[in-house]
Write a protein that holds these residues in place. Structure first.
Motif, short mmCIF file in Angstrom:
data_model
loop_
_atom_site.label_atom_id
_atom_site.label_comp_id
_atom_site.label_asym_id
_atom_site.label_seq_id
_atom_site.Cartn_x
_atom_site.Cartn_y
_atom_site.Cartn_z
N GLY A 20 0.58 -1.18 -0.34
CA GLY A 20 0.29 0.04 0.32
C GLY A 20 0.83 1.40 0.03
N PHE A 21 2.03 1.53 -0.55
CA PHE A 21 2.78 2.61 -0.14
C PHE A 21 2.35 2.94 -1.99
N VAL A 22 2.41 3.87 -1.57
CA VAL A 22 2.31 5.27 -3.17
C VAL A 22 3.70 5.13 -3.89
N ILE A 23 3.68 4.59 -5.05
CA ILE A 23 4.74 5.31 -6.18
C ILE A 23 4.28 6.37 -6.49
N GLU A 24 5.74 7.43 -7.11
CA GLU A 24 5.11 8.59 -7.97
C GLU A 24 6.34 8.65 -8.62
N GLY A 25 6.28 8.77 -9.85
CA GLY A 25 7.83 9.48 -11.11
C GLY A 25 7.55 8.64 -11.80
N LEU A 26 6.28 7.63 -12.48
CA LEU A 26 6.53 6.79 -13.03
C LEU A 26 6.25 7.47 -14.47
N GLU A 27 5.77 8.40 -14.81
CA GLU A 27 5.78 9.03 -15.95
C GLU A 27 6.55 9.83 -16.56
N GLU A 28 7.13 10.31 -15.19
CA GLU A 28 9.10 10.86 -15.69
C GLU A 28 9.64 9.64 -15.58
N ALA A 29 9.56 8.47 -15.12
CA ALA A 29 10.65 7.64 -15.63
C ALA A 29 10.56 6.69 -17.50
N ALA A 30 9.24 6.61 -17.24
CA ALA A 30 9.04 6.10 -18.94
C ALA A 30 9.68 7.22 -19.62
#
Ligand code: AMP
Ligand code: GLY
Length: 427
Positions: A344-354
Motif C-alpha cells: 500500500g505504499f504510494v509510488i510516484e514518478g512513473l511517467e517521468e521514468a517512462a
C-alpha cells in the motif's frame, strides 16, 4: 479474436503489452491483472484457481484463446480443463507440465533420454538421502520434488547444510513439495535461461536471457524470483544454443510425445554452461519472470500467431523476427522482499521514468487506488530499457529508476554486470 490472459505479474504485463499490439486481437482481458496490465487489457477479478469460473468467463465473453502465464495454473491442469470445455489455450497440459512441477519426473526423463544434467538420486526417505549425501560429500544440491515457490533448492556448500536441508524438507518445512527430494551433483559454470516455443513435435528457439536470482548486488543475499534480467545472454553462443536444441529440447519433446503427453507451450530450460558444455539445471513450463519482459521487448514479430501455432501443432516452418537491440530489466521490490514486506505504499514518478529514451515500465505487484499507484506485492515494478549495448540499456534503466519516488522500494544496481564486463573488456 478475443483473448484471455491469466496472471498478474510483470511477465503477464509484458505478455499483455505484446498481445495487445497484435492486429489479430479484438479484445484482450486479463485475470486478475494489475494496475499496469489495466492499460493494455480489461482486468477481470476472477480467481484463476477456480477453473469453473475461468471457463464460465470464457463462455460469457466468447474467448477464442487463453494464454496462461504462471506455473501454478499449469500444475493445476487449467489447460486440460479449458481444452475439455472446448477452449484453445497456450500452455502445457498438467501431465506435460510435470517438467516443472516434478523434479524427479524431469530427472528420470533426462536419465532415460541421455539429456545432459547433474547426476542425482531421488529419495522418499530422510535416512537414505543422508547416507547418499555423506557418501558423495559437499558441495551438493538438495531439491524438494514439488513446486515450492523458488524456496525448494538448497545449494549446500557443506555436508551439514545438506543434511539440515533434508531434515527441513522431510520435516514438512515446505509442505507437500518436500515429501520427496532429489539430491544432485553440484555443477559449476555460468547460468542462462533458454526458451523454446513447442507445439508437441516441433520447437522454435526464442531468445536467450540471463537473470539475477539473488536479492542484493554482487549476487549476494537470499534467492528471489528474479531481481533483473537481460537478453541476449552472450554465454549462449549459437553453437551452445544448437546443442541445447539437439541434446535437450528435441529429446524432451520426443519423450513426452511417446508418453502420450505432447508438450505444447513455452519450454524454459535453465542451463549451466559448464566446461563440458551445456547442462540442464531445470525445466519450467512457462516463460521466466523477469526474462519474459526482455524477450517481449526484443521480439519484432506478432506474438499471437506464434502462440496459436503452438496450440495448433503448426510451428513447423514458423519463424519470428527479433530486434538487434539488447534489452535489460531492473526489478524494483518492496523493502523486506523476499521476506516479509508491507503493502500500500504510494509510488510516484512513473511517467517521468517512462520518458527516458528506450524505457518501458511493466508492473508486477501494483494496484491503482484513488488515482495513485500503490505497491501491492514483493516484486513491484520492472524498469526495462533497450539499447545498442547492455551498458547503454543499463544506463537508461537506472536513469529511469532514479526518477521513481518510492522510498519503501529497492533494487539491485548491478543488473547485467557479467555482460557489462564483457563489453568493457572488449573495448
Ligand atoms: P532451480 O530452482 O532448480 O532453478 O535452482 C535454483 C538455483 O539453484 C539455480 O538457478 C542454480 O543457481 C542453483 N542450482 C540448482 N541446481 C544446481 C546444481 N545441480 N548445481 C549448482 N547449482 C544449482
Ligand atoms: N526468473 C526465474 C523464473 O522465472 O523462474
Amino acid at each position: 479474436m478475443n483473448i484471455l490472459l491469466l496472471g498478474s505479474g510483470g511477465r503477464e504485463h509484458a505478455l499483455a503489452w505484446k498481445i495487445a499490439a497484435s492486429p489479430l486481437v479484438t479484445k484482450l482481458w486479463c485475470a486478475p491483472g494489475n494496475a499496469g496490465i489495466a492499460r493494455e487489457a480489461e482486468c477481470a477479478a476472477i480467481d484463476i484457481a477456480d477453473h469453473a469460473a475461468v471457463i464460465g468467463f470464457c463462455q460469457m465473453n466468447r474467448i477464442d484463446f487463453v494464454v496462461v502465464g504462471p506455473d501454478a495454473p499449469i500444475a493445476a491442469g487449467i489447460v486440460d480443463d479449458l481444452n475439455a470445455a472446448g477452449f484453445k489455450a497456450f500452455g502445457p497440459t498438467r501431465a506435460a507440465g510435470q517438467l516443472e512441477s516434478s523434479k524427479s519426473f524431469t530427472k528420470a526423463l533426462c536419465r532415460a533420454n541421455r539429456i545432459p544434467t547433474a547426476a542425482y538420486e531421488h529419495f522418499t526417505d530422510a535416512d537414505k538421502a543422508k547416507a547418499y549425501i555423506r557418501a558423495q560429500g559437499a558441495p551438493i544440491v538438495v531439491k524438494a520434488d514439488g513446486l515450492a515457490a523458488g524456496k525448494g533448492v538448497v545449494v549446500a556448500m557443506t555436508e551439514e547444510e545438506a543434511l539440515a536441508a533434508v531434515d527441513m524438507m522431510f520435516g514438512g518445512g515446505l509442505g507437500e513439495a518436500g515429501a520427496e527430494v532429489v539430491v544432485e551433483e553440484f555443477m559449476t559454470g555460468e547460468e542462462a535461461s533458454f526458451f523454446a516455443l513447442c507445439d508437441g513435435e516441433h520447437a522454435l528457439p526464442l531468445a536467450t536471457a540471463q537473470d539475477h536470482k539473488r536479492a542484493f548486488d554482487g549476487d549476494q543475499g537470499p534467492n528471489t524470483g528474479g531481481m533483473g534480467a537481460y537478453s541476449p545472454a552472450p554465454v549462449m553462443t549459437q553453437a551452445i544454443c544448437a546443442r541445447v536444441m539437439e541434446e535437450m529440447i528435441y529429446p524432451t519433446l520426443r519423450a513426452l510425445a511417446a508418453m502420450g503427453s505432447p508438450y505444447k507451450g513455452v519450454l524454459y530450460a535453465g542451463i549451466m554452461v559448464t566446461k563440458d558444455g551445456p547442462k540442464l539445471v531445470e525445466y519450467n513450463a512457462r516463460f521466466g519472470d523477469p526474462e519474459c519482459q526482455v524477450l517481449m521487448l526484443r521480439m519484432m514479430s506478432d506474438l499471437v500467431p506464434a502462440l496459436i501455432a503452438c496450440a495448433d501443432g503448426q510451428l513447423k516452418n514458423f519463424s519470428l523476427r527479433w530486434f538487434d537491440d539488447v534489452a535489460l530489466t531492473v526489478i524494483m521490490a518492496t523493502r523486506g522482499y523476499p521476506g516479509d514486506y508491507g503493502k500500500g505504499f504510494v509510488i510516484e514518478g512513473l511517467e517521468e521514468a517512462a520518458g527516458v529514451e528506450g524505457v518501458e515500465i511493466f508492473h508486477a505487484g501494483t494496484k491503482a487506488s484513488g488515482g495513485k499507484i500503490l505497491s501491492n506485492g514483493g516484486r513491484v515494478l520492472n524498469i526495462c530499457a533497450t539499447g545498442k549495448t547492455v551498458t547503454e540499456a543499463q544506463q537508461r534503466a537506472y536513469e529511469a529508476v532514479d526518477r521513481i519516488k518510492w522510498p519503501e522500494g529497492f533494487c539491485r544496481r548491478d543488473i547485467g554486470w557479467q555482460a557489462v564486463i564483457r563489453e568493457t573488456s572488449a573495448n
